[in-house]
Scaffold this motif. Structure first.
Motif, PDB file in Angstrom:
ATOM      1  N   ARG A 167      16.109  44.562  31.041  1.00  0.00           N
ATOM      2  CA  ARG A 167      17.403  44.566  30.342  1.00  0.00           C
ATOM      3  C   ARG A 167      17.233  45.021  28.887  1.00  0.00           C
ATOM      4  N   ASP A 168      16.198  44.520  28.222  1.00  0.00           N
ATOM      5  CA  ASP A 168      15.950  44.903  26.828  1.00  0.00           C
ATOM      6  C   ASP A 168      15.739  46.405  26.697  1.00  0.00           C
ATOM      7  N   GLU A 171      18.999  48.285  27.329  1.00  0.00           N
ATOM      8  CA  GLU A 171      19.900  48.159  26.183  1.00  0.00           C
ATOM      9  C   GLU A 171      19.460  49.063  25.038  1.00  0.00           C
ATOM     10  N   SER A 172      18.140  49.220  24.850  1.00  0.00           N
ATOM     11  CA  SER A 172      17.631  50.127  23.818  1.00  0.00           C
ATOM     12  C   SER A 172      18.041  51.570  24.128  1.00  0.00           C
ATOM     13  N   ASN A 174      20.581  52.485  26.023  1.00  0.00           N
ATOM     14  CA  ASN A 174      22.039  52.587  25.929  1.00  0.00           C
ATOM     15  C   ASN A 174      22.509  52.687  24.483  1.00  0.00           C
ATOM     16  N   ARG A 175      21.864  51.950  23.585  1.00  0.00           N
ATOM     17  CA  ARG A 175      22.229  52.029  22.164  1.00  0.00           C
ATOM     18  C   ARG A 175      21.943  53.418  21.605  1.00  0.00           C
ATOM     19  N   SER A 180      25.124  53.994  29.707  1.00  0.00           N
ATOM     20  CA  SER A 180      25.267  52.666  30.287  1.00  0.00           C
ATOM     21  C   SER A 180      24.385  52.521  31.523  1.00  0.00           C
ATOM     22  N   LEU A 183      22.682  46.859  33.775  1.00  0.00           N
ATOM     23  CA  LEU A 183      21.853  45.729  33.358  1.00  0.00           C
ATOM     24  C   LEU A 183      21.728  44.753  34.532  1.00  0.00           C
TER      25      LEU A 183
END
Length: 332
Positions: A167-168, A171-172, A174-175, A180, A183
Protein backbone atom coordinates in the motif's frame (compact mmCIF):
# COMPACT_ATOMS: atom_id res chain seq x y z
CA UNK A 1 -20.59 -6.65 -11.84
CA UNK A 2 -16.80 -6.97 -11.87
CA UNK A 3 -15.56 -9.53 -9.38
CA UNK A 4 -13.13 -8.51 -6.65
CA UNK A 5 -9.69 -10.14 -6.60
CA UNK A 6 -8.60 -12.31 -3.69
CA UNK A 7 -4.91 -13.19 -3.93
CA UNK A 8 -2.95 -15.81 -1.98
CA UNK A 9 0.62 -17.02 -2.46
CA UNK A 10 2.74 -19.65 -0.71
CA UNK A 11 6.53 -19.79 -0.82
CA UNK A 12 7.85 -23.27 -1.72
CA UNK A 13 10.69 -23.69 0.75
CA UNK A 14 9.91 -27.19 2.05
CA UNK A 15 7.11 -29.62 2.80
CA UNK A 16 3.78 -27.78 3.21
CA UNK A 17 2.76 -27.99 6.84
CA UNK A 18 -0.32 -27.67 9.01
CA UNK A 19 0.43 -24.00 9.66
CA UNK A 20 0.35 -23.28 5.91
CA UNK A 21 -2.99 -25.02 5.64
CA UNK A 22 -4.72 -23.36 8.60
CA UNK A 23 -3.18 -19.92 8.13
CA UNK A 24 -3.39 -19.53 4.35
CA UNK A 25 -4.76 -22.42 2.31
CA UNK A 26 -7.97 -23.14 4.19
CA UNK A 27 -9.17 -19.51 4.45
CA UNK A 28 -8.25 -18.88 0.81
CA UNK A 29 -10.25 -21.88 -0.34
CA UNK A 30 -13.17 -20.77 1.83
CA UNK A 31 -13.07 -17.31 0.24
CA UNK A 32 -13.14 -18.94 -3.19
CA UNK A 33 -16.70 -20.06 -2.40
CA UNK A 34 -17.77 -16.40 -2.38
CA UNK A 35 -18.98 -15.69 -5.91
CA UNK A 36 -18.21 -11.98 -5.50
CA UNK A 37 -14.48 -12.82 -5.70
CA UNK A 38 -12.16 -14.14 -8.38
CA UNK A 39 -9.62 -16.28 -6.48
CA UNK A 40 -6.00 -15.92 -7.58
CA UNK A 41 -3.46 -18.37 -6.17
CA UNK A 42 0.24 -18.46 -6.93
CA UNK A 43 3.36 -20.39 -6.01
CA UNK A 44 5.96 -17.82 -4.97
CA UNK A 45 8.99 -19.62 -6.39
CA UNK A 46 11.12 -16.51 -6.98
CA UNK A 47 10.69 -15.67 -3.30
CA UNK A 48 12.07 -19.11 -2.45
CA UNK A 49 15.17 -18.47 -4.55
CA UNK A 50 16.48 -16.33 -1.69
CA UNK A 51 17.31 -19.48 0.23
CA UNK A 52 16.86 -22.57 -1.97
CA UNK A 53 19.67 -22.93 -4.50
CA UNK A 54 19.45 -26.63 -5.31
CA UNK A 55 17.54 -27.03 -8.61
CA UNK A 56 16.05 -30.44 -7.82
CA UNK A 57 14.90 -29.33 -4.37
CA UNK A 58 13.56 -26.07 -5.78
CA UNK A 59 11.54 -27.86 -8.48
CA UNK A 60 10.23 -30.50 -6.07
CA UNK A 61 9.12 -27.85 -3.59
CA UNK A 62 7.14 -26.07 -6.31
CA UNK A 63 5.42 -29.30 -7.30
CA UNK A 64 4.71 -29.97 -3.63
CA UNK A 65 2.86 -26.69 -3.19
CA UNK A 66 0.96 -27.15 -6.46
CA UNK A 67 -0.10 -30.67 -5.52
CA UNK A 68 -1.11 -29.45 -2.06
CA UNK A 69 -3.52 -26.81 -3.37
CA UNK A 70 -5.03 -29.16 -5.92
CA UNK A 71 -5.43 -32.10 -3.56
CA UNK A 72 -7.23 -29.88 -1.03
CA UNK A 73 -9.86 -28.76 -3.48
CA UNK A 74 -8.54 -25.91 -5.61
CA UNK A 75 -10.36 -26.02 -8.95
CA UNK A 76 -8.07 -24.52 -11.62
CA UNK A 77 -11.10 -24.08 -13.91
CA UNK A 78 -12.71 -21.66 -11.44
CA UNK A 79 -9.58 -19.86 -10.27
CA UNK A 80 -6.32 -18.45 -11.58
CA UNK A 81 -3.51 -20.70 -10.36
CA UNK A 82 0.05 -20.11 -11.55
CA UNK A 83 3.76 -20.28 -10.83
CA UNK A 84 5.22 -16.84 -10.15
CA UNK A 85 8.18 -17.36 -12.49
CA UNK A 86 5.79 -18.07 -15.40
CA UNK A 87 4.46 -14.49 -15.28
CA UNK A 88 7.30 -12.15 -16.34
CA UNK A 89 5.11 -9.07 -15.85
CA UNK A 90 5.63 -9.53 -12.09
CA UNK A 91 9.37 -8.87 -12.37
CA UNK A 92 8.80 -5.93 -14.70
CA UNK A 93 6.48 -4.32 -12.18
CA UNK A 94 8.93 -5.21 -9.40
CA UNK A 95 11.54 -2.93 -10.97
CA UNK A 96 9.08 -0.11 -11.61
CA UNK A 97 7.91 -0.22 -8.00
CA UNK A 98 11.50 -0.32 -6.69
CA UNK A 99 11.94 3.18 -8.14
CA UNK A 100 9.24 4.42 -5.76
CA UNK A 101 10.40 2.54 -2.68
CA UNK A 102 12.58 4.31 -0.08
CA UNK A 103 15.50 2.22 1.14
CA UNK A 104 14.48 3.09 4.70
CA UNK A 105 11.22 1.25 4.17
CA UNK A 106 13.15 -1.89 3.26
CA UNK A 107 15.43 -1.41 6.28
CA UNK A 108 12.33 -1.72 8.48
CA UNK A 109 10.99 -4.90 6.83
CA UNK A 110 10.63 -7.73 9.33
CA UNK A 111 12.64 -10.38 7.45
CA UNK A 112 15.61 -8.07 6.90
CA UNK A 113 15.53 -6.75 10.47
CA UNK A 114 15.42 -10.31 11.81
CA UNK A 115 18.48 -11.26 9.73
CA UNK A 116 20.38 -8.17 10.94
CA UNK A 117 19.44 -8.77 14.59
CA UNK A 118 20.56 -12.39 14.34
CA UNK A 119 23.90 -11.36 12.82
CA UNK A 120 24.58 -8.71 15.43
CA UNK A 121 23.63 -11.09 18.25
CA UNK A 122 26.22 -13.60 17.02
CA UNK A 123 28.96 -11.04 16.38
CA UNK A 124 28.73 -11.05 12.59
CA UNK A 125 28.66 -8.07 10.24
CA UNK A 126 25.06 -6.87 10.09
CA UNK A 127 24.46 -7.80 6.43
CA UNK A 128 26.25 -11.14 6.54
CA UNK A 129 24.38 -13.63 4.37
CA UNK A 130 21.81 -11.05 3.24
CA UNK A 131 21.26 -11.10 -0.51
CA UNK A 132 19.33 -8.46 -2.43
CA UNK A 133 16.51 -10.92 -3.00
CA UNK A 134 15.93 -10.99 0.74
CA UNK A 135 16.35 -7.23 1.10
CA UNK A 136 13.89 -6.39 -1.70
CA UNK A 137 11.53 -9.27 -0.89
CA UNK A 138 8.70 -6.86 0.09
CA UNK A 139 8.91 -5.07 -3.27
CA UNK A 140 8.49 -8.33 -5.16
CA UNK A 141 5.57 -9.17 -2.91
CA UNK A 142 4.10 -5.75 -3.62
CA UNK A 143 4.38 -6.53 -7.35
CA UNK A 144 2.63 -9.87 -6.77
CA UNK A 145 -0.25 -8.07 -5.07
CA UNK A 146 -0.56 -4.86 -7.08
CA UNK A 147 -0.18 -6.36 -10.56
CA UNK A 148 -3.56 -8.06 -10.21
CA UNK A 149 -5.19 -5.04 -8.53
CA UNK A 150 -5.96 -7.28 -5.59
CA UNK A 151 -8.78 -6.25 -3.29
CA UNK A 152 -8.20 -8.76 -0.50
CA UNK A 153 -5.05 -10.60 0.56
CA UNK A 154 -5.68 -13.30 3.20
CA UNK A 155 -2.54 -13.44 5.36
CA UNK A 156 -1.18 -14.63 8.67
CA UNK A 157 -0.54 -11.98 11.30
CA UNK A 158 3.20 -12.00 10.54
CA UNK A 159 2.51 -11.13 6.87
CA UNK A 160 0.43 -8.00 7.47
CA UNK A 161 3.47 -5.75 7.05
CA UNK A 162 3.93 -6.92 3.46
CA UNK A 163 0.44 -5.77 2.50
CA UNK A 164 1.03 -2.47 4.29
CA UNK A 165 4.30 -2.00 2.38
CA UNK A 166 2.49 -2.74 -0.90
CA UNK A 167 0.00 0.00 0.00
CA UNK A 168 2.82 2.42 0.88
CA UNK A 169 4.54 1.83 -2.46
CA UNK A 170 1.27 2.16 -4.39
CA UNK A 171 0.48 5.42 -2.62
CA UNK A 172 3.96 6.76 -3.49
CA UNK A 173 3.35 5.94 -7.16
CA UNK A 174 -0.13 7.44 -7.06
CA UNK A 175 1.13 10.69 -5.51
CA UNK A 176 3.77 11.00 -8.20
CA UNK A 177 1.52 10.46 -11.21
CA UNK A 178 -1.93 11.23 -9.93
CA UNK A 179 -2.73 7.65 -10.85
CA UNK A 180 -4.74 5.20 -8.83
CA UNK A 181 -3.17 1.79 -8.26
CA UNK A 182 -5.65 -0.33 -6.34
CA UNK A 183 -4.83 -0.32 -2.60
CA UNK A 184 -5.22 -3.86 -1.23
CA UNK A 185 -6.68 -4.81 2.14
CA UNK A 186 -5.48 -7.71 4.24
CA UNK A 187 -7.68 -10.27 5.94
CA UNK A 188 -6.57 -12.21 9.02
CA UNK A 189 -8.35 -15.13 10.61
CA UNK A 190 -8.00 -13.80 14.15
CA UNK A 191 -8.44 -17.14 15.90
CA UNK A 192 -5.62 -18.67 13.88
CA UNK A 193 -3.46 -15.58 13.39
CA UNK A 194 -0.44 -17.46 14.77
CA UNK A 195 -0.44 -21.25 14.51
CA UNK A 196 1.61 -22.85 17.31
CA UNK A 197 4.05 -25.59 16.47
CA UNK A 198 5.20 -28.66 18.39
CA UNK A 199 7.15 -26.56 20.90
CA UNK A 200 4.50 -23.86 21.41
CA UNK A 201 6.27 -21.27 19.27
CA UNK A 202 4.90 -20.21 15.90
CA UNK A 203 4.84 -23.19 13.55
CA UNK A 204 7.74 -22.53 11.21
CA UNK A 205 10.27 -24.51 9.20
CA UNK A 206 12.99 -22.29 10.68
CA UNK A 207 12.09 -23.58 14.17
CA UNK A 208 11.87 -27.20 12.98
CA UNK A 209 8.57 -27.53 14.83
CA UNK A 210 6.14 -28.19 11.99
CA UNK A 211 3.69 -30.99 11.27
CA UNK A 212 3.91 -31.79 7.53
CA UNK A 213 0.45 -31.60 6.01
CA UNK A 214 0.68 -34.91 4.19
CA UNK A 215 2.78 -36.90 6.63
CA UNK A 216 1.91 -40.59 6.53
CA UNK A 217 -0.28 -41.77 9.40
CA UNK A 218 2.55 -43.19 11.52
CA UNK A 219 4.67 -40.04 11.19
CA UNK A 220 1.65 -37.85 11.88
CA UNK A 221 0.82 -39.75 15.08
CA UNK A 222 4.44 -39.60 16.23
CA UNK A 223 4.65 -35.85 15.68
CA UNK A 224 1.34 -35.13 17.43
CA UNK A 225 2.66 -36.97 20.50
CA UNK A 226 5.50 -34.42 20.62
CA UNK A 227 3.20 -31.40 21.03
CA UNK A 228 4.23 -29.50 24.14
CA UNK A 229 1.69 -29.50 26.99
CA UNK A 230 1.65 -28.33 30.60
CA UNK A 231 1.77 -30.45 33.75
CA UNK A 232 -1.97 -30.40 34.55
CA UNK A 233 -2.93 -33.86 35.94
CA UNK A 234 -5.02 -36.10 33.63
CA UNK A 235 -8.31 -35.79 35.52
CA UNK A 236 -8.08 -32.05 36.15
CA UNK A 237 -10.14 -29.58 34.01
CA UNK A 238 -8.18 -27.89 31.25
CA UNK A 239 -8.73 -24.69 29.30
CA UNK A 240 -9.41 -25.68 25.67
CA UNK A 241 -8.88 -22.14 24.38
CA UNK A 242 -5.25 -22.05 25.54
CA UNK A 243 -4.43 -25.51 24.21
CA UNK A 244 -2.45 -26.06 21.02
CA UNK A 245 -4.08 -29.47 20.70
CA UNK A 246 -7.59 -28.04 20.81
CA UNK A 247 -6.74 -25.19 18.43
CA UNK A 248 -5.54 -27.72 15.86
CA UNK A 249 -8.45 -30.06 16.58
CA UNK A 250 -11.00 -27.36 15.71
CA UNK A 251 -9.57 -27.02 12.20
CA UNK A 252 -10.24 -30.65 11.27
CA UNK A 253 -13.27 -31.71 13.33
CA UNK A 254 -17.01 -31.28 12.87
CA UNK A 255 -19.01 -28.87 15.04
CA UNK A 256 -20.34 -31.80 17.05
CA UNK A 257 -16.86 -33.20 17.60
CA UNK A 258 -15.56 -29.80 18.66
CA UNK A 259 -18.31 -29.36 21.24
CA UNK A 260 -17.74 -32.86 22.59
CA UNK A 261 -13.99 -32.26 22.82
CA UNK A 262 -14.52 -28.95 24.62
CA UNK A 263 -16.64 -30.72 27.21
CA UNK A 264 -13.94 -33.36 27.69
CA UNK A 265 -11.43 -30.59 28.41
CA UNK A 266 -13.75 -29.03 30.97
CA UNK A 267 -14.47 -32.38 32.67
CA UNK A 268 -10.84 -33.46 32.53
CA UNK A 269 -8.96 -35.31 29.78
CA UNK A 270 -5.40 -36.61 29.77
CA UNK A 271 -3.02 -34.99 27.33
CA UNK A 272 -2.32 -38.43 25.86
CA UNK A 273 -6.01 -38.96 25.13
CA UNK A 274 -6.36 -35.44 23.70
CA UNK A 275 -3.43 -36.05 21.36
CA UNK A 276 -4.95 -39.35 20.22
CA UNK A 277 -8.27 -37.60 19.51
CA UNK A 278 -6.40 -34.99 17.49
CA UNK A 279 -4.60 -37.66 15.49
CA UNK A 280 -7.87 -39.44 14.71
CA UNK A 281 -9.65 -36.37 13.30
CA UNK A 282 -6.61 -35.07 11.41
CA UNK A 283 -5.82 -38.42 9.86
CA UNK A 284 -9.43 -38.97 8.80
CA UNK A 285 -9.71 -35.46 7.35
CA UNK A 286 -6.44 -35.68 5.40
CA UNK A 287 -6.62 -39.29 4.25
CA UNK A 288 -8.15 -38.63 0.81
CA UNK A 289 -6.21 -35.38 0.14
CA UNK A 290 -3.01 -37.24 1.09
CA UNK A 291 -3.76 -39.93 -1.49
CA UNK A 292 -4.48 -37.28 -4.14
CA UNK A 293 -1.28 -35.42 -3.22
CA UNK A 294 0.99 -38.39 -3.85
CA UNK A 295 -0.78 -39.20 -7.11
CA UNK A 296 -0.18 -35.66 -8.33
CA UNK A 297 3.46 -35.68 -7.19
CA UNK A 298 3.97 -38.76 -9.33
CA UNK A 299 2.72 -36.81 -12.39
CA UNK A 300 4.83 -33.62 -12.72
CA UNK A 301 3.79 -33.18 -16.37
CA UNK A 302 0.17 -32.83 -15.25
CA UNK A 303 1.20 -30.21 -12.71
CA UNK A 304 3.23 -28.31 -15.33
CA UNK A 305 0.25 -28.25 -17.69
CA UNK A 306 -2.08 -26.92 -15.00
CA UNK A 307 0.39 -24.21 -13.94
CA UNK A 308 1.13 -23.19 -17.54
CA UNK A 309 -2.58 -22.82 -18.29
CA UNK A 310 -2.98 -20.76 -15.14
CA UNK A 311 -0.09 -18.51 -16.10
CA UNK A 312 -1.72 -17.76 -19.43
CA UNK A 313 -4.92 -16.70 -17.66
CA UNK A 314 -2.88 -14.62 -15.21
CA UNK A 315 -1.07 -12.81 -18.02
CA UNK A 316 -4.33 -12.03 -19.84
CA UNK A 317 -5.58 -10.47 -16.61
CA UNK A 318 -2.50 -8.41 -15.78
CA UNK A 319 -1.10 -7.29 -19.14
CA UNK A 320 -3.57 -4.41 -19.71
CA UNK A 321 -2.85 -3.01 -16.25
CA UNK A 322 0.92 -3.09 -16.76
CA UNK A 323 0.54 -1.55 -20.23
CA UNK A 324 -1.45 1.35 -18.76
CA UNK A 325 1.08 1.78 -15.96
CA UNK A 326 3.95 2.00 -18.47
CA UNK A 327 2.04 4.63 -20.43
CA UNK A 328 1.64 6.65 -17.23
CA UNK A 329 5.40 6.66 -16.52
CA UNK A 330 6.25 7.45 -20.19
CA UNK A 331 7.46 4.05 -21.41
CA UNK A 332 4.73 3.88 -24.06
Amino acid sequence: MKKKISLTGIKPTGRPHIGNYIGAIKPALEMAKNEDYLPVYFIADYHALNSVHDPAEFRNNVYGVAATWLSLGLNPEKAIFYRQSDVPEILELHYILSCFTPKGLMNRAHAYKAAVDKNLATGLEQDHGVNMGLFTYPILMAADILLFQSDIVPVGKDQVQHVEIARDIAESFNRTYGASIQLPEYKIGEETAVIPGLDGRKMSKSYNNTIPLFAEAKELEKLIKKIKTDSTPPDEPKDPDSSTIFLLYKEFASEEQIEEMRNKYIRGISWGEAKQELFQVMNAYLEKPRENFYQLMANPNQLNEILAAGAEKARVLCKPFLHDLKKIIGCK
